[in-house]
Scaffold this active site. Sequence first.
Site, PDB file in Angstrom:
ATOM      1  N   HIS A   1      26.056 -26.082  31.308  1.00 17.57           N
ATOM      2  CA  HIS A   1      26.610 -27.323  31.860  1.00 17.57           C
ATOM      3  C   HIS A   1      25.780 -28.549  31.475  1.00 17.57           C
ATOM      4  O   HIS A   1      26.113 -29.660  31.881  1.00 17.57           O
ATOM      5  CB  HIS A   1      26.715 -27.240  33.389  1.00 17.57           C
ATOM      6  CG  HIS A   1      27.659 -26.180  33.873  1.00 17.57           C
ATOM      7  ND1 HIS A   1      28.972 -26.096  33.427  1.00 17.57           N
ATOM      8  CD2 HIS A   1      27.492 -25.144  34.748  1.00 17.57           C
ATOM      9  CE1 HIS A   1      29.556 -25.059  34.023  1.00 17.57           C
ATOM     10  NE2 HIS A   1      28.687 -24.457  34.813  1.00 17.57           N
TER      11      HIS A   1
ATOM     12  N   ASP B   1      31.263 -17.180  30.639  1.00 18.13           N
ATOM     13  CA  ASP B   1      30.920 -17.506  32.027  1.00 18.13           C
ATOM     14  C   ASP B   1      32.198 -17.852  32.804  1.00 18.13           C
ATOM     15  O   ASP B   1      33.190 -18.309  32.220  1.00 18.13           O
ATOM     16  CB  ASP B   1      29.958 -18.703  32.020  1.00 18.13           C
ATOM     17  CG  ASP B   1      29.357 -19.016  33.375  1.00 18.13           C
ATOM     18  OD1 ASP B   1      28.194 -18.634  33.597  1.00 18.13           O
ATOM     19  OD2 ASP B   1      30.028 -19.665  34.204  1.00 18.13           O
TER      20      ASP B   1
ATOM     21  N   HIS C   1      32.639 -20.333  34.617  1.00 18.52           N
ATOM     22  CA  HIS C   1      32.865 -21.782  34.526  1.00 18.52           C
ATOM     23  C   HIS C   1      32.917 -22.232  33.075  1.00 18.52           C
ATOM     24  O   HIS C   1      32.209 -21.689  32.219  1.00 18.52           O
ATOM     25  CB  HIS C   1      31.736 -22.533  35.230  1.00 18.52           C
ATOM     26  CG  HIS C   1      31.537 -22.136  36.662  1.00 18.52           C
ATOM     27  ND1 HIS C   1      30.637 -21.170  37.045  1.00 18.52           N
ATOM     28  CD2 HIS C   1      32.152 -22.564  37.799  1.00 18.52           C
ATOM     29  CE1 HIS C   1      30.690 -21.024  38.376  1.00 18.52           C
ATOM     30  NE2 HIS C   1      31.602 -21.854  38.848  1.00 18.52           N
TER      31      HIS C   1
ATOM     32  N   ASP D   1      29.262 -14.373  36.289  1.00 16.95           N
ATOM     33  CA  ASP D   1      29.894 -14.818  37.535  1.00 16.95           C
ATOM     34  C   ASP D   1      31.421 -14.685  37.513  1.00 16.95           C
ATOM     35  O   ASP D   1      32.084 -15.007  38.502  1.00 16.95           O
ATOM     36  CB  ASP D   1      29.468 -16.247  37.916  1.00 16.95           C
ATOM     37  CG  ASP D   1      29.439 -17.214  36.744  1.00 16.95           C
ATOM     38  OD1 ASP D   1      29.807 -16.818  35.624  1.00 16.95           O
ATOM     39  OD2 ASP D   1      29.035 -18.375  36.955  1.00 16.95           O
TER      40      ASP D   1
END
Length: 342
Positions: A158, A193, A195, A282
């Site tokens: 990120h 991931d 996200h 995740d």
Amino acid sequence: MKAFYAEEQKRHDPKAFLSSGAAQPNPEKPERVERLLAGALSAGCTIERPRDHELGPVSAVHTPEYLDFLEHIYTRWQRIEGASAEVIPNIHPIARNGSYPASAVGQAGYHMADTACPISGETWQSALWSAWSAVDAAEAVTSGAPAAYALCRPPGHHAFADVAGGFCFINNSAVAAQVLRRTASRVAILDVDLHHGNGTQGIFYMRPDVLTVSLHADPVRFYPFFWGHADERGEGPGLGYNFNLPLPRKSADAAFLAALEVAFQRIRAFSPDALVVALGLDAFEGDPFGGLSVSTPGFSRIGEAIAKLGLPTVIVQEGGYLCDELGDNLTAFLTGFGGKTR
Ligand SMILES: [Zn+2]
């Protein structure tokens, strides 16, 4: 397979976190490392300490003013009377076409996307060593290893060239890709991931030499909200070299593996010389974020499928939060990829 990790990566211990406006414990805890180390060892990895690479490989993907901010902001913040224990922004530019602020408070808002990445006195060193783990894993691959694993914590995907966000400070996957570019003319980054890898996308958005592909929970109602949609394809010379595959919430193994096949088509068409896997765990059905429903055997199948691309591969740890199966999910991925045999 060689794995890289340094003890200093555990020192960063963020406390603050807001979830839908409510104060919660920060989920990016140092204990994650213990689970991931156990998972890597179970997969047959040998753990090595990375070398100190100084700022060279990090400044290849981040701006000088951002790295200066990360290194010094904690000390500057402590000089503010009544300041919080951790650096947390409380104001952001609504667009980034204004002036660069001189104050610590202004710079925190400029360089931090959200409240999920508080900076303490240990953050800079932990983030640097995390990035150096990625550098050594990438150098192992450029030296001929078929694959290497970087136990990067704090995570990185990120983080943009000059913005921290979502538990991330230095973009370890981007650092690894840039190291691979020393010998590879084209590098693909595959981000699995939960996200969207918005920082990685941002860093390479204008470039045709690094293909960025991300599978993730649809950001229409999920972090990082503003990025990760299918119509974000790159810009300028990078147009066509960014590929997003948003998945409906709670998608399980079959849907994830089907999307992975679509990702592989794009990666094969790009014909890269090397691959970075931004390995978030995740997407697991039992992860506290609860966005997707990949099972533990599912991670093994994902690893197996990626290995079939047959590319020199750097596996960079991204997310994956505390749950009983965190280590098992890493073992499953690495074993599926071929961790016991490589
Ligand atoms: Zn994540």
